[in-house]
Structure formats: C-alpha cells, structure tokens
Design a protein around this motif. Structure first.
Motif, mmCIF file in Angstrom:
data_model
loop_
_atom_site.group_PDB
_atom_site.id
_atom_site.type_symbol
_atom_site.label_atom_id
_atom_site.label_comp_id
_atom_site.label_asym_id
_atom_site.label_seq_id
_atom_site.Cartn_x
_atom_site.Cartn_y
_atom_site.Cartn_z
ATOM 1 N N PRO A 2 0.815 -1.228 0.000
ATOM 2 C CA PRO A 2 0.000 0.000 0.000
ATOM 3 C C PRO A 2 0.847 1.277 0.000
ATOM 4 O O PRO A 2 0.535 2.244 -0.709
ATOM 5 N N ALA A 3 1.917 1.277 0.765
ATOM 6 C CA ALA A 3 2.795 2.454 0.812
ATOM 7 C C ALA A 3 3.517 2.657 -0.520
ATOM 8 O O ALA A 3 3.709 3.800 -0.956
ATOM 9 N N ILE A 4 3.894 1.566 -1.173
ATOM 10 C CA ILE A 4 4.568 1.667 -2.469
ATOM 11 C C ILE A 4 3.626 2.281 -3.498
ATOM 12 O O ILE A 4 4.011 3.179 -4.243
ATOM 13 N N TRP B 53 4.514 -2.838 -10.708
ATOM 14 C CA TRP B 53 5.865 -3.037 -10.166
ATOM 15 C C TRP B 53 6.247 -4.515 -10.182
ATOM 16 O O TRP B 53 7.379 -4.869 -10.528
ATOM 17 N N LEU B 54 5.309 -5.369 -9.818
ATOM 18 C CA LEU B 54 5.589 -6.808 -9.807
ATOM 19 C C LEU B 54 5.915 -7.304 -11.212
ATOM 20 O O LEU B 54 6.832 -8.110 -11.391
ATOM 21 N N VAL C 38 18.463 -6.002 -9.357
ATOM 22 C CA VAL C 38 17.103 -5.531 -9.609
ATOM 23 C C VAL C 38 16.726 -4.437 -8.600
ATOM 24 O O VAL C 38 16.108 -3.436 -8.965
ATOM 25 N N VAL C 39 17.127 -4.611 -7.355
ATOM 26 C CA VAL C 39 16.895 -3.580 -6.342
ATOM 27 C C VAL C 39 17.566 -2.271 -6.775
ATOM 28 O O VAL C 39 16.953 -1.203 -6.743
ATOM 29 N N ALA C 40 18.810 -2.355 -7.202
ATOM 30 C CA ALA C 40 19.539 -1.166 -7.641
ATOM 31 C C ALA C 40 18.855 -0.510 -8.839
ATOM 32 O O ALA C 40 18.772 0.722 -8.921
ATOM 33 N N TRP C 41 18.339 -1.308 -9.755
ATOM 34 C CA TRP C 41 17.637 -0.777 -10.923
ATOM 35 C C TRP C 41 16.384 -0.007 -10.497
ATOM 36 O O TRP C 41 16.125 1.086 -11.004
ATOM 37 N N ASP D 170 16.555 3.798 -11.579
ATOM 38 C CA ASP D 170 15.699 4.161 -12.709
ATOM 39 C C ASP D 170 14.305 4.642 -12.301
ATOM 40 O O ASP D 170 13.642 5.318 -13.082
ATOM 41 N N HIS D 171 13.868 4.265 -11.104
ATOM 42 C CA HIS D 171 12.508 4.609 -10.699
ATOM 43 C C HIS D 171 12.443 5.415 -9.403
ATOM 44 O O HIS D 171 11.358 5.716 -8.919
ATOM 45 N N GLY D 172 13.595 5.743 -8.825
ATOM 46 C CA GLY D 172 13.631 6.571 -7.631
ATOM 47 C C GLY D 172 13.051 5.918 -6.387
ATOM 48 O O GLY D 172 12.648 6.600 -5.450
ATOM 49 N N MET D 173 13.027 4.610 -6.378
ATOM 50 C CA MET D 173 12.427 3.886 -5.258
ATOM 51 C C MET D 173 13.419 3.788 -4.102
ATOM 52 O O MET D 173 14.629 3.674 -4.315
ATOM 53 N N GLY D 174 12.907 3.838 -2.899
ATOM 54 C CA GLY D 174 13.737 3.639 -1.729
ATOM 55 C C GLY D 174 14.178 2.181 -1.613
ATOM 56 O O GLY D 174 13.542 1.281 -2.163
#
Length: 74
Positions: free
Chosen positions: A17-19, A30-31, A45-48, A52-56
C-alpha cells in the motif's frame, strides 16, 4: 463470536500500500516489471528500481523479495 479471521498482511507484501501511494503505480505494475528481470541477481534488480525509478531501498527490496518468493513457491 465475531471478529476478523483474516490474518494481517506481513512480510514484503505489507509494504505494497505504501509503495502504491508513494510511487503512483499499482503494485501489479511493479511486480510485472520485476518479474521481467527475474533472471538478474536480487540486488541488481533492487539497484535498478532505485536508480531508474527513484524507489527507496526498503520498497525496492520488498518487491524483489516478493517476486522471488512467489517464483520459488510455484
């Protein structure tokens, strides 16, 4: 006797939900993006997602962990 018999969401899915709220896309998007990269190492994949997507880090890691756990459960 009344009460909610559904178990609370735990593990990586508890972040979903937070994502969705933070990054403005449904979790299924995202999945799917991560599933397309399932042959790559976890941290790559985490680094990508972060780059690329500004995700924490925690959110990116939760999505990748969830996809990988689902793959091993099949």
């Amino acid at each position: 006797m009344t009460g909610d018999k559904t178990a609370p969401i735990s593990g990586p899915a508890s972040y979903f939900p937070a994502i969705e709220a933070r990054y403005g896309r449904p979790i299924v998007d995202w999945l799917a993006l991560v599933q397309d990269r399932a042959d790559l190492p976890h941290m790559q994949v985490v680094a990508w997602l972060k780059t690329d997507h500004g995700m924490g880090h925690g959110h990116a890691n939760a999505i990748v962990a969830h996809v990988r756990a689902a793959r091993t459960a099949d």
